[in-house]
Scaffold this motif. Structure first.
Motif, short mmCIF file in Angstrom:
data_model
loop_
_atom_site.label_atom_id
_atom_site.label_comp_id
_atom_site.label_asym_id
_atom_site.label_seq_id
_atom_site.Cartn_x
_atom_site.Cartn_y
_atom_site.Cartn_z
N LEU A 57 0.84 -1.20 0.00
CA LEU A 57 0.00 0.00 0.00
C LEU A 57 0.87 1.24 0.00
O LEU A 57 1.89 1.30 0.72
N VAL A 58 0.48 2.22 -0.80
CA VAL A 58 1.09 3.54 -0.78
C VAL A 58 0.00 4.50 -0.30
O VAL A 58 -1.12 4.47 -0.82
N VAL A 59 0.32 5.32 0.70
CA VAL A 59 -0.68 6.21 1.28
C VAL A 59 -0.32 7.65 1.02
O VAL A 59 0.81 8.08 1.31
N LEU A 60 -1.28 8.40 0.47
CA LEU A 60 -1.10 9.84 0.28
C LEU A 60 -1.98 10.58 1.28
O LEU A 60 -3.08 10.12 1.64
N GLU A 61 -1.48 11.74 1.72
CA GLU A 61 -2.30 12.65 2.53
C GLU A 61 -1.94 14.06 2.12
O GLU A 61 -0.75 14.42 2.10
N THR A 62 -2.94 14.87 1.78
CA THR A 62 -2.77 16.24 1.27
C THR A 62 -1.55 16.35 0.33
O THR A 62 -0.68 17.20 0.50
N GLY A 63 -1.50 15.42 -0.63
CA GLY A 63 -0.50 15.47 -1.69
C GLY A 63 0.81 14.79 -1.38
O GLY A 63 1.61 14.55 -2.27
N ARG A 64 1.07 14.48 -0.10
CA ARG A 64 2.37 13.88 0.26
C ARG A 64 2.24 12.39 0.50
O ARG A 64 1.21 11.92 1.00
N LYS A 65 3.31 11.66 0.20
CA LYS A 65 3.33 10.23 0.53
C LYS A 65 3.69 10.08 2.00
O LYS A 65 4.74 10.55 2.42
N ILE A 66 2.82 9.41 2.76
CA ILE A 66 3.11 9.28 4.20
C ILE A 66 3.42 7.84 4.59
O ILE A 66 3.87 7.59 5.70
N ALA A 67 3.18 6.87 3.71
CA ALA A 67 3.52 5.48 4.04
C ALA A 67 3.62 4.68 2.75
O ALA A 67 2.98 5.01 1.74
N ASP A 68 4.42 3.61 2.79
CA ASP A 68 4.64 2.76 1.62
C ASP A 68 5.17 1.43 2.15
O ASP A 68 6.29 1.39 2.67
N GLY A 69 4.37 0.37 2.10
CA GLY A 69 4.86 -0.90 2.63
C GLY A 69 3.79 -1.98 2.64
O GLY A 69 2.72 -1.81 2.03
N PRO A 70 4.05 -3.09 3.34
CA PRO A 70 3.08 -4.18 3.39
C PRO A 70 1.77 -3.70 4.02
O PRO A 70 1.79 -2.94 5.00
N PRO A 71 0.62 -4.13 3.48
CA PRO A 71 -0.67 -3.60 3.92
C PRO A 71 -0.88 -3.63 5.44
O PRO A 71 -1.30 -2.63 6.01
N ARG A 72 -0.56 -4.75 6.08
CA ARG A 72 -0.87 -4.86 7.51
C ARG A 72 -0.07 -3.86 8.33
O ARG A 72 -0.57 -3.28 9.30
N SER A 73 1.21 -3.64 7.97
CA SER A 73 1.99 -2.68 8.76
C SER A 73 1.58 -1.25 8.43
O SER A 73 1.56 -0.38 9.30
N VAL A 74 1.19 -1.00 7.18
CA VAL A 74 0.77 0.36 6.81
C VAL A 74 -0.49 0.77 7.57
O VAL A 74 -0.58 1.88 8.07
N VAL A 75 -1.46 -0.14 7.70
CA VAL A 75 -2.70 0.28 8.37
C VAL A 75 -2.53 0.44 9.88
O VAL A 75 -3.36 1.06 10.53
N GLU A 76 -1.40 -0.09 10.39
CA GLU A 76 -1.14 0.13 11.82
C GLU A 76 -0.20 1.32 12.06
O GLU A 76 0.10 1.66 13.20
N ASP A 77 0.24 1.96 10.99
CA ASP A 77 1.15 3.10 11.09
C ASP A 77 0.38 4.29 11.71
O ASP A 77 -0.66 4.69 11.19
N PRO A 78 0.90 4.86 12.81
CA PRO A 78 0.17 5.96 13.47
C PRO A 78 -0.12 7.13 12.53
O PRO A 78 -1.18 7.75 12.62
N ALA A 79 0.81 7.44 11.61
CA ALA A 79 0.58 8.57 10.69
C ALA A 79 -0.61 8.29 9.78
O ALA A 79 -1.39 9.18 9.45
N VAL A 80 -0.77 7.01 9.38
CA VAL A 80 -1.89 6.64 8.51
C VAL A 80 -3.20 6.70 9.30
O VAL A 80 -4.21 7.22 8.81
#
Ligand code: ATP
Length: 245
Positions: free
Chosen positions: A208-231
């Protein structure tokens, strides 16, 4: 990791004073299924539009299969093998299912007979067999979504950009679409999907690659990305830390 099929390097896009995509870089390897997620207005569609050649980035470059996309039209990018679907299915007027797929297939197969054979095979591949002669406006929403995928497949893509192909589908239709996405990969097509249906995107994506207000805030395996506090903060909004404290 294998060499990238798609490489987005420091891409920025402004609309007036608004930075819709802000210095985003990402890589997609051949055979990957990558989910591009983020809250409303994060820049996902703008990034898709730049990948597909709707408009160029203000800064940065996108390289597909060894070719810089700078200065290339959407049609040329499509011929290179990078093809998108649209969030709102865009059937060609009242054409039939077969004619719609065949029109895309004519990009590659010069003879009518060859493009028709390719279109028939694609209709079967996406589960529209039996509907080949149906006018596209008569299809259900789920069938129109599958026709969008079929039309993209008609152009014989190496990489397909799926724009919210699960939107508005019920659980059974989503399950069927997920099988189709996995089938694309088995057929050698790399997939990048923008999707708000989190359960679906988690089930199908390798990364998963996660964008927020135009910036990339996470990029990695889905399970760890959804547990990322920034996400989690991006999805739940400001004030979450204070609320939790
Ligand atoms: N053509 C445009 N002109 C001006 N602003 C635009 C244009 N296209 C997008 N924007 C703005 O750029 C930002 C990013 O929009 P974008 O549609 O890329 O986000 P998104 O992540 O796809 O959102 P959604 O999930 O709601 O579709 C938003 O603030 C949007 O209002």
């Amino acid at each position: 990791m294998s060499p990238s099929l798609l490489s987005v390097a420091g891409v920025t896009k402004r609309f007036g004073g608004l930075v819709a995509v802000d210095d985003v870089s990402l890589e997609v390897a051949p055979g990957e299924i990558v989910g591009l997620i983020g809250p409303n207005g994060a820049g996902k569609t703008t990034l898709f539009n730049m990948m597909a050649g709707a408009f160029p980035p203000d800064r940065g470059d996108i390289v597909f299969d060894g070719h810089s996309l700078r200065g290339r039209s959407a049609a040329t990018i499509c011929r290179l093998g990078l093809v998108r679907t649209f969030q709102i299915p865009q059937p060609f007027g009242s054409m039939t299912v077969l004619e719609t797929i065949q029109t895309a297939a004519l990009l590659h197969d010069r003879s009518i007979a060859a493009s028709r054979a390719a279109a028939l095979a694609i209709a079967r591949r996406v589960g529209l067999e039996g509907r080949e002669a149906s006018p596209t406006p008569s299809l259900t929403n789920a069938q129109k979504k599958r026709l969008e995928v079929a039309r993209a497949l008609g152009a014989n893509p190496k990489l397909i950009l799926l724009d919210e192909v699960m939107a508005g589908l019920n659980a059974a239709e989503v399950a069927r679409m997920l099988i189709l996405v996995q089938q694309l990969r088995r057929d050698g097509v790399t997939v990048v999907l923008v999707e708000h249906n989190m359960e679906a995107v988690l089930r199908v994506s390798d990364r998963l690659v996660v964008l927020e207000t135009g910036r990339k805030i996470a990029d990695g395996p889905p399970r760890s990305v959804v547990e990322d506090p920034a996400v989690i903060r991006a999805y739940l909004g400001e004030g979450t830390e204070e609320d939790a404290a």
